[in-house]
Design an enzyme around this catalytic site. Structure first.
Site, short mmCIF file in Angstrom:
data_model
loop_
_atom_site.label_atom_id
_atom_site.label_comp_id
_atom_site.label_asym_id
_atom_site.label_seq_id
_atom_site.Cartn_x
_atom_site.Cartn_y
_atom_site.Cartn_z
N GLU A 53 0.87 -1.19 0.00
CA GLU A 53 0.00 0.00 0.00
C GLU A 53 0.90 1.24 0.00
OE1 GLU A 53 -3.49 2.12 2.69
OE2 GLU A 53 -2.20 0.57 3.55
N ALA A 105 -1.73 8.56 6.73
CA ALA A 105 -0.63 8.58 7.68
C ALA A 105 0.69 8.12 7.07
CB ALA A 105 -0.98 7.72 8.89
N HIS A 147 -9.92 0.70 0.71
CA HIS A 147 -10.68 1.39 1.77
C HIS A 147 -11.42 2.62 1.21
CE1 HIS A 147 -7.15 3.97 2.08
NE2 HIS A 147 -6.48 3.13 2.85
N ASN A 204 -12.00 6.49 2.47
CA ASN A 204 -10.93 6.93 3.37
C ASN A 204 -9.66 7.19 2.57
OD1 ASN A 204 -12.49 4.66 5.41
ND2 ASN A 204 -12.28 6.78 6.05
N GLY A 205 -8.68 7.84 3.19
CA GLY A 205 -7.51 8.26 2.45
C GLY A 205 -7.91 9.27 1.39
N ARG A 255 -18.33 18.84 -5.66
CA ARG A 255 -19.65 18.30 -5.31
C ARG A 255 -20.04 17.08 -6.13
NH1 ARG A 255 -24.87 20.15 -7.16
NH2 ARG A 255 -23.74 21.76 -8.30
N ASP A 291 -7.72 -2.93 8.24
CA ASP A 291 -6.69 -1.89 8.17
C ASP A 291 -6.03 -1.69 9.53
OD1 ASP A 291 -5.15 -0.04 6.72
OD2 ASP A 291 -6.44 1.64 7.28
N LEU A 335 -7.58 10.23 9.93
CA LEU A 335 -7.40 8.95 10.59
C LEU A 335 -6.02 8.38 10.28
CD1 LEU A 335 -10.92 7.48 9.79
CD2 LEU A 335 -10.16 8.47 11.95
N ALA A 336 -5.59 7.39 11.07
CA ALA A 336 -4.26 6.81 10.90
C ALA A 336 -4.32 5.30 11.07
CB ALA A 336 -3.28 7.44 11.89
#
Length: 383
Positions: A120, A133, A209, A212-213, A220, A267, A302-303
């Site tokens: 990743e 992160a 994911h 996220n990321g 929009r 994750d 987030l991490a």
């Protein structure tokens, strides 16, 4: 032969599962008057970075760390996973791959637990948000020669690479690894919708994911989330821990993608399972918050995750309304069918590998209560 009795999650009927020589050889219906746990295929987690102080991207990573991760996963019902290496220095990534491949050669159980490896990064966006992160010092452009070094160090077990398709050379890289039988996944990206479509045309098969990321704010209508959500060609992995995605988003993704194209991943990361506080992860500070989620201190980002699939499964069910029979394929047969050579791993059928989990669960529970986990016919966790 060994027999395991339980309530099949798929039929809600009592069954007796006979295991011999690492395979399921018979499944027989039972008529019983006493309570049994549920029985299901062992979970398959395609994205595990680490857990409780062990992590595949540690500078001092060792086989001991690997064994600890596998043991923690077994206690959560996970029988197979993809070690996930995030963005890091070239030599450190190669060294970790060598340690994993050596451990697989020397241990049949480790080989059964690790059918492949997920890279990743480091070929991801360097922008805040999409980068997550990952350490920006080691983000770089796709390099087929480096990929070949990874494969050599990993004994050819690289199964999945997450990449931002807007990186220079990314589309050619996706074509190259796809031709090698490796799944190219779109993730940690800031790409425009046109580039997302180009990545799919080049061979990308998965969104890593999804949701996220990503940036805190997006256009929009024309953005990389909508484009991936709408792409029937892409399967999508999601983190359903109750922190990474709100219930409304889990509903939307599951309806748009449909369950047959959805994969639950944990994750899980280095400080998952730790008490609240701030911890050092490489050159980054990562905070374990009071509510259990991991993040970068002082930001909304987030991490990684703090929970495993025994937690994520009921949270997905509670958010979407799906039952066990509908949800468990998302972390058994669905991940198995997208990766080359793993098609039978998540099956609950005669002739399939004897990867099983027995657990109890009541609607509304925050996690499954794992009673026993079996990998390749061997009991690897007993409560």
């Amino acid at each position: 032969m060994i027999y395991y009795q339980g309530i099949s999650v798929f039929t809600n009927q009592a069954v007796d599962v006979c295991v011999q020589a690492e395979k399921i050889v018979e499944i027989t219906s039972l008529q019983i008057s006493y309570e049994l746990p549920y029985i299901a295929p062992g979970f398959f987690d395609m994205q595990v970075n680490g857990y409780k102080g062990s992590d595949y991207s540690l500078e001092e990573f060792s086989e001991e760390h690997l064994q600890k991760i596998i043991a923690h996963l077994a206690a959560s019902g996970t029988t197979q996973h993809l070690p996930t290496l995030v963005t890091g220095p070239r030599e450190r990534m190669l060294q970790t791959l060598r340690i994993i491949s050596t451990a697989r050669r020397h241990s049949a159980d480790i080989a059964a637990a690790i059918p492949g490896i997920h890279i990743e990064g480091p070929y991801i966006s360097s922008e805040d948000g999409p980068r997550g992160a990952h350490d920006p010092a080691y983000i770089r452009d796709p390099d087929a020669a480096e990929f070949e070094q990874w494969q050599e160090a990993a004994d050819g077990k690289i199964a999945l690479v997450t990449i931002a398709p807007e990186k220079p050379g990314a589309l050619d890289f996706i074509k190259y690894i796809t031709a090698c039988g490796v799944v190219a996944a779109i993730g940690h990206t800031a790409a425009d919708p046109v580039t997302i479509r180009q990545a799919i045309a080049a061979g990308a098969k998965l969104s890593t994911h999804l949701g996220n990321g990503s940036h805190g704010l997006l256009p929009r209508l024309k953005n990389y989330l909508w484009e991936q959500l709408a792409a029937d060609e892409l399967m999508a992995s999601i983190i359903a821990d109750g922190f990474h995605l709100p219930s409304s988003m889990l509903k939307v993704i599951s309806r748009a993608k449909r369950l047959d194209k959805l994969i639950l991943v944990s994750d899980a990361a280095l400080v998952g399972g730790f008490e609240p506080g701030i911890y050092q992860w490489g050159s980054l500070d990562v905070q374990v918050f009071e509510d259990g989620h991991l993040g970068l201190p002082g930001t909304e980002f987030l991490a990684g995750a703090a929970h495993l699939l025994d937690w994520d499964i009921p949270h997905f069910m509670n958010a979407t309304g799906y039952d066990l029979a509908s949800t468990l394929p998302l972390c058994t047969t669905n991940p198995a069918k997208i990766l080359q050579g793993t098609e039978n791993l998540g099956a609950f059928a005669i002739g399939a590998p004897a990867n099983l989990v027995l657990f109890t669960f009541q609607p509304g529970d925050e996690r499954l209560t794992i009673e026993k986990t079996i990998r390749a016919g061997k009991e690897i966790f007993v409560k």
